[in-house]
Design an enzyme around this catalytic site. Structure first.
Site, PDB file in Angstrom:
ATOM      1  N   ASP A   1      -2.639  -1.457  13.460  1.00 25.84           N
ATOM      2  CA  ASP A   1      -2.832  -0.702  12.234  1.00 25.84           C
ATOM      3  C   ASP A   1      -2.763   0.750  12.692  1.00 25.84           C
ATOM      4  OD1 ASP A   1      -5.497  -0.522   9.707  1.00 25.84           O
ATOM      5  OD2 ASP A   1      -3.657   0.627  10.011  1.00 25.84           O
TER       6      ASP A   1
ATOM      7  N   GLU B   1       1.358  -2.602  10.570  1.00 23.35           N
ATOM      8  CA  GLU B   1       1.051  -2.643   9.133  1.00 23.35           C
ATOM      9  C   GLU B   1       2.167  -2.012   8.318  1.00 23.35           C
ATOM     10  OE1 GLU B   1      -2.369  -0.319   8.061  1.00 23.35           O
ATOM     11  OE2 GLU B   1      -2.311  -0.935   5.978  1.00 23.35           O
ATOM     12  N   GLU B   2       2.850  -1.046   8.926  1.00 23.05           N
ATOM     13  CA  GLU B   2       3.846  -0.259   8.175  1.00 23.05           C
ATOM     14  C   GLU B   2       5.251  -0.841   8.248  1.00 23.05           C
ATOM     15  OE1 GLU B   2       2.438   1.838   6.328  1.00 23.05           O
ATOM     16  OE2 GLU B   2       0.509   1.745   7.362  1.00 23.05           O
TER      17      GLU B   2
ATOM     18  N   GLU C   1      -6.061  -6.128  11.790  1.00 19.24           N
ATOM     19  CA  GLU C   1      -7.394  -5.589  11.492  1.00 19.24           C
ATOM     20  C   GLU C   1      -8.480  -6.607  11.871  1.00 19.24           C
ATOM     21  OE1 GLU C   1      -6.492  -4.550   7.322  1.00 19.24           O
ATOM     22  OE2 GLU C   1      -6.927  -2.464   7.824  1.00 19.24           O
TER      23      GLU C   1
ATOM     24  N   ASP D   1       0.844  -1.202   0.000  1.00 23.00           N
ATOM     25  CA  ASP D   1       0.000   0.000   0.000  1.00 23.00           C
ATOM     26  C   ASP D   1       0.879   1.251   0.000  1.00 23.00           C
ATOM     27  OD1 ASP D   1      -2.166  -1.654   0.218  1.00 23.00           O
ATOM     28  OD2 ASP D   1      -2.457  -1.347   2.383  1.00 23.00           O
TER      29      ASP D   1
ATOM     30  N   ASP E   1       0.202   7.796   8.239  1.00 19.33           N
ATOM     31  CA  ASP E   1       0.470   6.369   8.536  1.00 19.33           C
ATOM     32  C   ASP E   1       1.786   6.239   9.299  1.00 19.33           C
ATOM     33  OD1 ASP E   1      -0.704   5.301   5.260  1.00 19.33           O
ATOM     34  OD2 ASP E   1      -1.743   5.115   7.197  1.00 19.33           O
TER      35      ASP E   1
ATOM     36  N   LEU F   1      -2.825   3.664  11.399  1.00 19.24           N
ATOM     37  CA  LEU F   1      -3.819   4.605  10.885  1.00 19.24           C
ATOM     38  C   LEU F   1      -4.688   3.831   9.894  1.00 19.24           C
ATOM     39  CD1 LEU F   1      -5.021   7.059   9.132  1.00 19.24           C
ATOM     40  CD2 LEU F   1      -4.485   7.534  11.512  1.00 19.24           C
TER      41      LEU F   1
HETATM   42  P1  AHG Z   1      -5.855   1.022   5.680  1.00 15.87           P
HETATM   43  O1  AHG Z   1      -6.121   2.471   5.447  1.00 15.87           O
HETATM   44  O2  AHG Z   1      -5.262   0.727   7.018  1.00 15.87           O
HETATM   45  O3  AHG Z   1      -5.110   0.385   4.542  1.00 15.87           O
HETATM   46  O4  AHG Z   1      -7.284   0.291   5.758  1.00 15.87           O
HETATM   47  C1  AHG Z   1      -8.228   0.599   4.807  1.00 15.87           C
HETATM   48  C2  AHG Z   1      -9.198  -0.529   4.733  1.00 15.87           C
HETATM   49  C3  AHG Z   1     -10.327  -0.417   5.745  1.00 15.87           C
HETATM   50  O5  AHG Z   1     -10.198   0.615   6.642  1.00 15.87           O
HETATM   51  C4  AHG Z   1     -11.552  -0.188   4.891  1.00 15.87           C
HETATM   52  O6  AHG Z   1     -12.649  -0.934   5.353  1.00 15.87           O
HETATM   53  C5  AHG Z   1     -11.121  -0.688   3.535  1.00 15.87           C
HETATM   54  O7  AHG Z   1      -9.730  -0.489   3.444  1.00 15.87           O
HETATM   55  C6  AHG Z   1     -11.799   0.066   2.433  1.00 15.87           C
HETATM   56  O8  AHG Z   1     -11.457  -0.625   1.260  1.00 15.87           O
HETATM   57  P2  AHG Z   1     -12.013  -0.066  -0.149  1.00 15.87           P
HETATM   58  O9  AHG Z   1     -11.255   1.214  -0.367  1.00 15.87           O
HETATM   59  O10 AHG Z   1     -11.656  -1.161  -1.132  1.00 15.87           O
HETATM   60  O11 AHG Z   1     -13.494   0.134  -0.007  1.00 15.87           O
HETATM   61 MN    MN Z   2      -6.598  -0.562   7.952  1.00 15.34          MN
HETATM   62 MN    MN Z   3      -3.468   1.485   7.963  1.00 12.94          MN
END
Ligand code: AHG
Ligand code: MN
Ligand code: MN
Length: 318
Positions: free
Chosen positions: A101, A82-83, A266, A54, A60, A103
């Protein structure tokens, strides 16, 4: 009742100090969130990617730095994040591991939508770095903070059947108990899913959704409504407050064959809260808490919330 009083009355000492450290970190992160945009955007990409591929936002990385700082001398042996690719060593004499996680909901940082921090507390068996991966059933405690209209905390401990909610009193600068004994109702008319991927869902998810969307003229005899924030912590907070069901299935998009959300920091913490609230949390055929992680950033499908809806989904997977 203050968070510290609640912890003194309900938590083992080693968990209390770690959660107090995380709460101090949350206050600092919260302050950054409320000032975002005044001097630059903490939701901007910083060019790096985390080990999960990501793109990393400034908040983050900053949130993780703050958490590491506040966990010093709390009895945490190591941090899983996560990071980070690998565990971050903390106190050699520590007897718990914290997975975070830092952020959650990063795509929402720049657009003033609720985001948060998710944590899972696991026992440390000797060399924390070497023994960090454990089933969610082994968690000692778990919870998450939200940075939204209110700054909140929800948490539960393995050896305690209470799920408790706290709100940061901005005047006192302290988290105050607002609800305890949280329960997720057995049934619901509200589901949370990102329907943009419907064409990529596998058969069981397609069937579950077809019956749901058939509404009161369909096999379920009731109409539903949908909510999707795009921050797991925000959708989860709503479900713990008024019920519902959350669905993030695996799908046929590249990289999502085993889901989007990460098991260790998560799905597991959310699943502990869900089970402690009388709900269920599954990956489709197996309880989330019974999955042995194969690696730190393992992704899983995550379905949690109202027991009747999760049962219906598991029936579709049989
Ligand atoms: P993060 O920002 O830690 O990567 O988590 C994002 C996750 C979660 O928070 C959320 O339910 C999901 O990503 C949303 O996914 P989409 O953008 O595919 O809907
Ligand atoms: Mn997340
Ligand atoms: Mn995150």
């Amino acid at each position: 009742m203050s968070l510290n009083d609640y912890l003194n009355n309900n938590a083992p000492a080693n968990l209390a100090s770690v959660i107090q450290g995380l709460a101090e970190a949350a206050k600092v992160i919260d302050h950054l969130v409320r000032r975002n945009g005044l001097a630059g955007d903490l939701g901007s990409d910083i060019g790096g990617t985390n080990s999960d591929g990501d793109s990393q936002k400034a908040l983050d990385v900053r949130s993780e730095e703050i958490i590491i700082e506040k966990l010093q001398n709390t009895g945490a042996a190591a941090l899983l994040s996560e990071e980070q690719d690998d565990p971050v060593p903390l106190s050699p004499s520590g007897d718990v591991i914290v997975a975070v996680d830092p952020l959650d909901g990063s795509s929402n940082i720049s657009v003033n939508v609720t985001i948060g921090t998710i944590f899972s507390i696991l026992p440390s068996h000797g060399d924390a770095a070497a023994n960090s991966l454990q089933k969610g059933r082994d968690q000692l405690g778990a919870g998450f903070f939200t940075y939204g209209p209110q700054t909140t905390l929800i948490m539960a401990f393995a050896d305690h059947d209470d799920v408790a909610c706290f709100t940061l009193d901005p005047d006192q600068g302290e988290f105050v108990l607002t609800r305890s004994g949280i329960t997720i109702p057995e049934t619901t008319k509200e589901f949370a899913i990102n329907s943009a991927y419907a064409n990529h869902w596998f058969e069981p998810m397609q069937r579950w959704m077809a019956d749901t969307l058939a509404g009161k003229d369909g096999p379920l005899g009731q109409d539903y409504r949908m909510r999707w924030v795009g921050s797991l912590v925000s959708d989860a907070w709503r479900i713990f407050q008024r019920g519902g069901v959350f669905l993030y299935p695996a799908d046929q998009r590249k990289g999502n064959e085993t889901g989007r959300l990460r098991l260790v920091y998560e799905a597991n913490p959310i699943a502990l809260l869900a089970e402690k609230s009388g709900g269920k949390a599954t990956e489709g055929t197996k309880a989330i808490l019974d999955i042995m992680p194969s690696h730190l950033h393992q992704r899983v499908p995550l379905f949690f919330g109202a027991r009747s809806e999760i049962d219906r989904l598991e029936n579709e997977h049989r």
